[in-house]
Design an enzyme around this catalytic site. Structure first.
Site, mmCIF file in Angstrom:
data_model
loop_
_atom_site.group_PDB
_atom_site.id
_atom_site.type_symbol
_atom_site.label_atom_id
_atom_site.label_comp_id
_atom_site.label_asym_id
_atom_site.label_seq_id
_atom_site.Cartn_x
_atom_site.Cartn_y
_atom_site.Cartn_z
ATOM 1 N N HIS A 232 0.863 -1.045 -0.051
ATOM 2 C CA HIS A 232 0.043 -0.100 0.192
ATOM 3 C C HIS A 232 0.904 1.447 0.020
ATOM 4 C CE1 HIS A 232 1.050 -0.260 4.178
ATOM 5 N NE2 HIS A 232 0.692 0.860 4.346
ATOM 6 N N ASP A 234 0.595 5.007 1.777
ATOM 7 C CA ASP A 234 -0.385 5.705 3.030
ATOM 8 C C ASP A 234 -1.101 6.775 2.379
ATOM 9 O OD1 ASP A 234 1.149 4.055 4.572
ATOM 10 O OD2 ASP A 234 2.522 5.146 5.345
ATOM 11 N N HIS A 288 4.883 0.177 0.107
ATOM 12 C CA HIS A 288 5.459 -0.317 1.062
ATOM 13 C C HIS A 288 4.544 -1.562 1.657
ATOM 14 C CE1 HIS A 288 3.583 2.751 3.117
ATOM 15 N NE2 HIS A 288 3.756 2.023 4.272
ATOM 16 N N ARG A 298 6.604 -8.694 16.247
ATOM 17 C CA ARG A 298 7.122 -7.434 15.922
ATOM 18 C C ARG A 298 6.537 -6.375 16.274
ATOM 19 N NH1 ARG A 298 6.742 -4.490 10.866
ATOM 20 N NH2 ARG A 298 8.497 -3.053 10.614
HETATM 21 C C1 LIG Z 1 -5.733 6.477 7.365
HETATM 22 C C2 LIG Z 1 -5.160 5.409 7.352
HETATM 23 C C3 LIG Z 1 -5.686 4.400 6.757
HETATM 24 C C4 LIG Z 1 -4.755 3.053 6.997
HETATM 25 C C5 LIG Z 1 -4.390 3.467 8.212
HETATM 26 C C6 LIG Z 1 -3.745 5.024 8.108
HETATM 27 C C7 LIG Z 1 -2.608 5.096 7.207
HETATM 28 C C8 LIG Z 1 -2.367 3.796 6.455
HETATM 29 C C9 LIG Z 1 -3.748 2.762 6.066
HETATM 30 C C10 LIG Z 1 -3.303 1.285 5.979
HETATM 31 C C11 LIG Z 1 -2.118 0.954 6.891
HETATM 32 C C12 LIG Z 1 -2.792 1.067 4.585
HETATM 33 C C13 LIG Z 1 -3.138 -0.405 4.280
HETATM 34 C C14 LIG Z 1 -4.454 -1.080 4.400
HETATM 35 C C15 LIG Z 1 -4.905 -0.677 5.898
HETATM 36 C C16 LIG Z 1 -6.422 -1.198 5.953
HETATM 37 C C17 LIG Z 1 -4.076 -1.584 6.970
HETATM 38 O O1 LIG Z 1 -3.433 -2.536 6.657
HETATM 39 O O2 LIG Z 1 -3.957 -1.172 7.994
HETATM 40 C C18 LIG Z 1 -4.845 0.652 6.233
HETATM 41 C C19 LIG Z 1 -5.185 1.520 7.305
HETATM 42 C C20 LIG Z 1 -6.875 1.383 7.676
HETATM 43 O O3 LIG Z 1 -7.552 1.794 6.546
HETATM 44 O O4 LIG Z 1 -7.063 1.334 8.698
HETATM 45 O O1 LIG Z 2 5.158 -1.989 10.467
HETATM 46 C C1 LIG Z 2 5.376 -1.534 9.376
HETATM 47 O O2 LIG Z 2 6.760 -1.520 9.247
HETATM 48 C C2 LIG Z 2 4.747 -0.761 8.348
HETATM 49 C C3 LIG Z 2 3.457 -0.377 8.704
HETATM 50 C C4 LIG Z 2 2.432 0.464 7.942
HETATM 51 O O3 LIG Z 2 3.004 0.408 6.691
HETATM 52 C C5 LIG Z 2 1.443 1.202 8.131
HETATM 53 O O4 LIG Z 2 1.013 1.167 9.398
HETATM 54 O O5 LIG Z 2 0.891 2.192 7.546
HETATM 55 FE FE LIG Z 3 1.956 2.206 5.716
#
Ligand SMILES: C=C1C[C@]23C[C@H]1CC[C@H]2[C@]1(C)CCC[C@@](C)(C(=O)O)[C@H]1[C@@H]3C(=O)O
Ligand SMILES: O=C(O)CCC(=O)C(=O)O
Ligand SMILES: [Fe+2]
Length: 369
Positions: A232, A234, A288, A298
């Protein structure tokens, strides 16, 4: 549009309790990622990026400031990712923040669920996203909260979990303040790197409405099938991340996934979609993900810098001309946040999907009037 699948009903909802899931030989299918997104062996190679020493810039030295802006431009034009050292953040604050991640996530599930994140909201506790998505579930637990005033974090912990959690509130309030200050300094550097001056983005983010997230990735018996956080960008503006010494963060660069080896005195910094829009596409939002492992848990601390709610995300005039026409429409951060929480699961295409969505919405509204 790659929207979310319908969440399961209460009765058939899977519960992500890693200690229970770990005792089974296989992980549930909902945690298995498609072949093209799974952890790949090529990622074992490290991404070599310069560690940017910002002490000279912080103390006003023009030569080191120029060098830092040069390195930042290069990194942000290429993949939107760099690391900073000699950042001035108290190591004790970081250590306490990590200790409290351990303390919080080792609490019984029921206790953590007192802060349960509600559907459509971005804050609270989430054990994986079992109630939110049905497939490609992330192998992680998270606790997210808002940082927007000198007491918002402290108030959140006490209001949600009670006075026993004041210690958490105080520690994370201080941590977020340090992150907000550091991100404003980085905004100065980004402004200079883009040639729009050091005040431009600092002023834009001076009173920010940001999100802090504690990430906890339990060990997983089949790390080659699962992901801690899928690929994804951010959606937020700038992310300042501190990872513990386990490792798992990977960045996509030059067509390959690359490992970011943890460095305890460094902060990982990445550009998010909102800043990519502010820079009119000049600086890349970093692609990333986080992989998991079979032996140890972790932790990572992610501070997501976000603009205040009414601020319009529009690039400075100097970044728009006939050779560089507007890359994205104007928007406000709450609109993009809502898009990721209610309509679209944030991935590597969020900003394009959101831009198309806004354009469609605007056309529909115009046609109705
Ligand atoms: C505004 C946000 C949505 C998420 C948390 C923050 C910034 C990064 C986003 C996220 C990490 C991107 C990957 C998918 C996600 C669902 C996750 O795996 O946590 C995303 C976050 C979210 O929507 O909760
Ligand atoms: O845990 C990590 O190293 C990355 C987490 C991440 O990408 C996020 O929380 O948006
Ligand atoms: Fe991220």
């Amino acid at each position: 549009m790659a929207t979310t699948t319908m969440p399961p009903t209460k009765d058939d909802q899977l519960i992500f309790d890693a200690s229970l899931l770990n005792s089974k030989p296989n992980i549930p299918t909902q945690f298995i990622w498609p072949e093209e997104e799974k952890a790949t062996p090529d990622a074992l190679q490290e991404l070599h990026v310069p560690l940017i020493d910002i002490s000279g810039f912080l103390s006003g030295d023009p030569h080191s400031t120029l060098e830092a802006t040069r390195l930042i431009s290069q990194a942000c034009e290429k993949h939107g990712f760099f690391q900073v050292v000699n950042h001035g953040v108290d190591p004790g604050l970081i250590e306490e923040a990590h200790k409290l991640i351990d303390a919080f996530f080792s609490l019984p599930l029921q206790e953590k669920q007192r802060a349960q994140r509600l559907t459509g909201e971005s804050c609270g506790y989430a054990s994986s996203f079992t109630g939110r998505f049905t497939s490609r579930l992330p192998w992680k637990e998270t606790l997210s909260f808002r940082f927007c005033s000198p007491t918002s974090v402290q108030d959140y912990f006490v209001r949600t979990l009670g006075p026993d959690y004041l210690r958490y509130g105080e520690a994370y309030q201080k941590y977020c303040e340090a992150m907000s200050e550091l991100s404003l300094k980085i905004m100065e550097l980004l402004g200079m790197s883009l040639g729009v001056g050091r005040a431009q983005f600092r002023e834009f983010f001076e009173s920010n409405d940001s999100i802090m997230r504690l990430n906890y990735y339990p060990p997983c018996q089949d790390p080659s099938l699962a992901l801690g956080t899928g690929p994804h960008c951010d959606p937020t503006s700038l992310t300042i991340l501190h990872q513990d010494d386990v490792g798992g963060l990977q960045v996509f660069s030059d067509g390959n996934w690359r490992t970011i080896t943890p460095i305890s005195n460094a902060f990982v910094v990445n550009i998010g979609d909102t800043f990519m829009a502010l820079s009119n596409g000049r600086f890349k939002s970093c692609l990333h993900r986080a992989v998991v492992n079979s032996t140890c848990a972790r932790r990572s601390l992610a501070f997501f810098l976000c603009p205040e709610t009414e601020r319009v995300v529009t690039p400075p005039e100097r970044l728009v001309d006939s050779e560089h026409p507007r890359a994205y429409p104007d928007f406000t951060w709450p609109a993009l946040l809502e898009f990721t929480q209610k309509h679209y699961r944030a991935d590597m295409n969020t900003l394009d999907a959101f831009s198309e969505w806004i354009v469609r919405q605007t056309a529909t509204t115009a046609a109705a009037n």
